[in-house]
Motif scaffolding. Structure first.
Motif, short mmCIF file in Angstrom:
data_model
loop_
_atom_site.label_atom_id
_atom_site.label_comp_id
_atom_site.label_asym_id
_atom_site.label_seq_id
_atom_site.Cartn_x
_atom_site.Cartn_y
_atom_site.Cartn_z
N SER A 122 29.59 13.14 50.91
CA SER A 122 30.44 13.02 49.72
C SER A 122 31.44 14.18 49.72
CB SER A 122 29.58 13.07 48.46
OG SER A 122 29.05 14.38 48.28
N ILE A 123 32.18 14.26 48.66
CA ILE A 123 33.18 15.33 48.52
C ILE A 123 32.51 16.70 48.52
CG2 ILE A 123 33.21 15.38 45.98
CD1 ILE A 123 36.31 15.58 46.22
N ASN A 124 31.23 16.75 48.16
CA ASN A 124 30.51 18.03 48.11
C ASN A 124 30.17 18.58 49.50
OD1 ASN A 124 30.49 18.00 45.30
ND2 ASN A 124 28.65 16.75 45.26
N THR A 125 30.04 17.71 50.47
CA THR A 125 29.63 18.16 51.82
C THR A 125 30.66 19.11 52.44
OG1 THR A 125 28.41 16.10 52.08
CG2 THR A 125 28.83 17.38 54.07
N PRO A 126 31.95 18.75 52.50
CA PRO A 126 32.90 19.72 53.06
C PRO A 126 33.03 20.97 52.20
CG PRO A 126 34.03 17.70 52.40
CD PRO A 126 32.58 17.47 52.23
N SER A 166 40.06 24.73 60.48
CA SER A 166 38.82 24.15 59.97
C SER A 166 38.83 24.11 58.45
CB SER A 166 37.62 24.97 60.47
OG SER A 166 36.42 24.48 59.94
N PHE A 167 39.26 25.20 57.84
CA PHE A 167 39.34 25.28 56.38
C PHE A 167 40.33 24.25 55.84
CE2 PHE A 167 40.38 27.70 52.40
CZ PHE A 167 39.09 27.70 51.88
N PHE A 168 41.48 24.14 56.50
CA PHE A 168 42.49 23.16 56.10
C PHE A 168 41.92 21.75 56.17
CE2 PHE A 168 45.89 20.20 57.23
CZ PHE A 168 46.78 20.41 56.18
N TYR A 174 35.76 11.03 56.78
CA TYR A 174 34.74 11.25 57.79
C TYR A 174 35.35 11.83 59.07
CZ TYR A 174 31.08 8.74 55.24
OH TYR A 174 30.16 8.36 54.32
N GLY A 175 36.45 11.26 59.50
CA GLY A 175 37.10 11.73 60.72
C GLY A 175 37.60 13.16 60.59
N ILE A 176 38.20 13.45 59.47
CA ILE A 176 38.75 14.80 59.26
C ILE A 176 37.62 15.82 59.11
CG2 ILE A 176 40.09 16.22 57.65
CD1 ILE A 176 41.88 13.72 57.29
N PHE A 177 36.51 15.40 58.51
CA PHE A 177 35.37 16.31 58.42
C PHE A 177 34.84 16.63 59.82
CE2 PHE A 177 30.77 17.18 57.68
CZ PHE A 177 30.93 18.36 56.98
N GLY A 178 34.81 15.63 60.68
CA GLY A 178 34.42 15.87 62.07
C GLY A 178 35.35 16.85 62.76
N LEU A 179 36.66 16.70 62.52
CA LEU A 179 37.63 17.66 63.07
C LEU A 179 37.37 19.07 62.55
CD1 LEU A 179 41.11 15.86 62.97
CD2 LEU A 179 39.92 16.76 64.97
N SER A 180 37.07 19.15 61.28
CA SER A 180 36.78 20.45 60.68
C SER A 180 35.60 21.12 61.36
CB SER A 180 36.49 20.28 59.18
OG SER A 180 36.12 21.50 58.61
N LEU A 181 34.55 20.35 61.59
CA LEU A 181 33.38 20.91 62.29
C LEU A 181 33.73 21.30 63.72
CD1 LEU A 181 30.57 18.50 61.04
CD2 LEU A 181 31.03 20.84 60.29
N GLY A 182 34.56 20.50 64.37
CA GLY A 182 34.98 20.82 65.73
C GLY A 182 35.76 22.13 65.79
N LEU A 238 33.41 25.03 65.24
CA LEU A 238 32.65 25.29 66.47
C LEU A 238 33.52 26.02 67.50
CD1 LEU A 238 29.99 24.86 67.96
CD2 LEU A 238 30.89 22.67 68.76
N LEU A 239 34.77 25.60 67.65
CA LEU A 239 35.69 26.28 68.57
C LEU A 239 35.88 27.74 68.16
CD1 LEU A 239 37.78 26.29 70.88
CD2 LEU A 239 39.46 25.48 69.21
N SER A 240 36.02 27.97 66.87
CA SER A 240 36.19 29.32 66.36
C SER A 240 34.98 30.19 66.71
CB SER A 240 36.39 29.27 64.85
OG SER A 240 36.54 30.54 64.31
N LEU A 241 33.79 29.63 66.58
CA LEU A 241 32.58 30.38 66.89
C LEU A 241 32.45 30.66 68.38
CD1 LEU A 241 30.11 28.57 64.48
CD2 LEU A 241 31.05 30.88 64.23
N VAL A 242 32.83 29.71 69.22
CA VAL A 242 32.79 29.92 70.67
C VAL A 242 33.78 31.03 71.06
CG1 VAL A 242 33.37 28.85 72.90
CG2 VAL A 242 31.96 27.62 71.24
N LEU A 243 34.97 31.01 70.49
CA LEU A 243 35.96 32.06 70.76
C LEU A 243 35.44 33.42 70.30
CD1 LEU A 243 39.18 30.13 69.73
CD2 LEU A 243 38.58 30.85 72.05
N SER A 244 34.76 33.42 69.17
CA SER A 244 34.19 34.66 68.64
C SER A 244 33.14 35.22 69.59
CB SER A 244 33.58 34.41 67.26
OG SER A 244 32.96 35.56 66.77
N LEU A 245 32.31 34.36 70.12
CA LEU A 245 31.29 34.78 71.07
C LEU A 245 31.95 35.38 72.32
CD1 LEU A 245 28.26 34.89 71.76
CD2 LEU A 245 28.53 32.60 72.74
N ASN A 246 33.01 34.76 72.79
CA ASN A 246 33.75 35.27 73.95
C ASN A 246 34.36 36.63 73.65
OD1 ASN A 246 34.88 35.35 76.48
ND2 ASN A 246 36.47 33.85 76.04
#
Length: 131
Positions: free
Chosen positions: A5-9, A75-77, A95-103, A106-114
């Motif tokens: 729902s709208i609460n999830t994002p 991701s925030f956008f 649903y699609g945009i929420f998936g993009l947000s999660l993607g 995840l990219l941000s976290l991988v870059l942070s780890l690097n």
């Protein structure tokens, strides 16, 4: 398909905000390091070989932090856009945009780890210089 729902994002808002704060702090620390290194360079206090290694490392870290911040903001956008689509009734798009947000998160976290990996290499360069 899992129902969201709208609460999830909206649940990602605090996480992304804290992540962006951490990224900003890392950027400010890196900026301080670069300014201190520049001062040492101007005073001729720095070994040229060590300086080249540090510059290469700092440039790579700056690029990664910029990419981390851009991915986090995207991701925030996407989270906000997802909530808007839920609000106006376009659940498929949401649903699609929420998936993009999660993607992007995840990219941000991988870059942070690097970036963390590279920053530890920078400390190793400093330690090697003191040995």
């Amino acid at each position: 398909m899992q129902q969201i729902s709208i609460n999830t994002p909206a649940l990602l808002f605090p996480a992304i905000t804290l992540l962006m704060l951490a990224y900003t702090n890392r950027f400010l620390a890196l900026a301080t390091l670069i300014r201190n290194l520049h001062t040492k360079y101007k005073q001729g206090q720095e070994d040229r070989n060590l300086l080249r290694q540090q510059i290469k490392n700092l440039r790579r870290r700056l690029l990664l932090i910029k990419q981390m911040q851009a991915s986090g903001i995207t991701s925030f956008f996407c989270c906000v856009l997802c909530m808007l689509f839920f609000y106006i009734g376009y659940e498929g798009w949401a649903y699609g945009i929420f998936g993009l947000s999660l993607g992007f998160l995840l990219l941000s976290l991988v870059l942070s780890l690097n970036e963390i990996y590279i920053s530890t290499k920078a400390l190793e360069i400093e330690l090697k210089d003191m040995e």
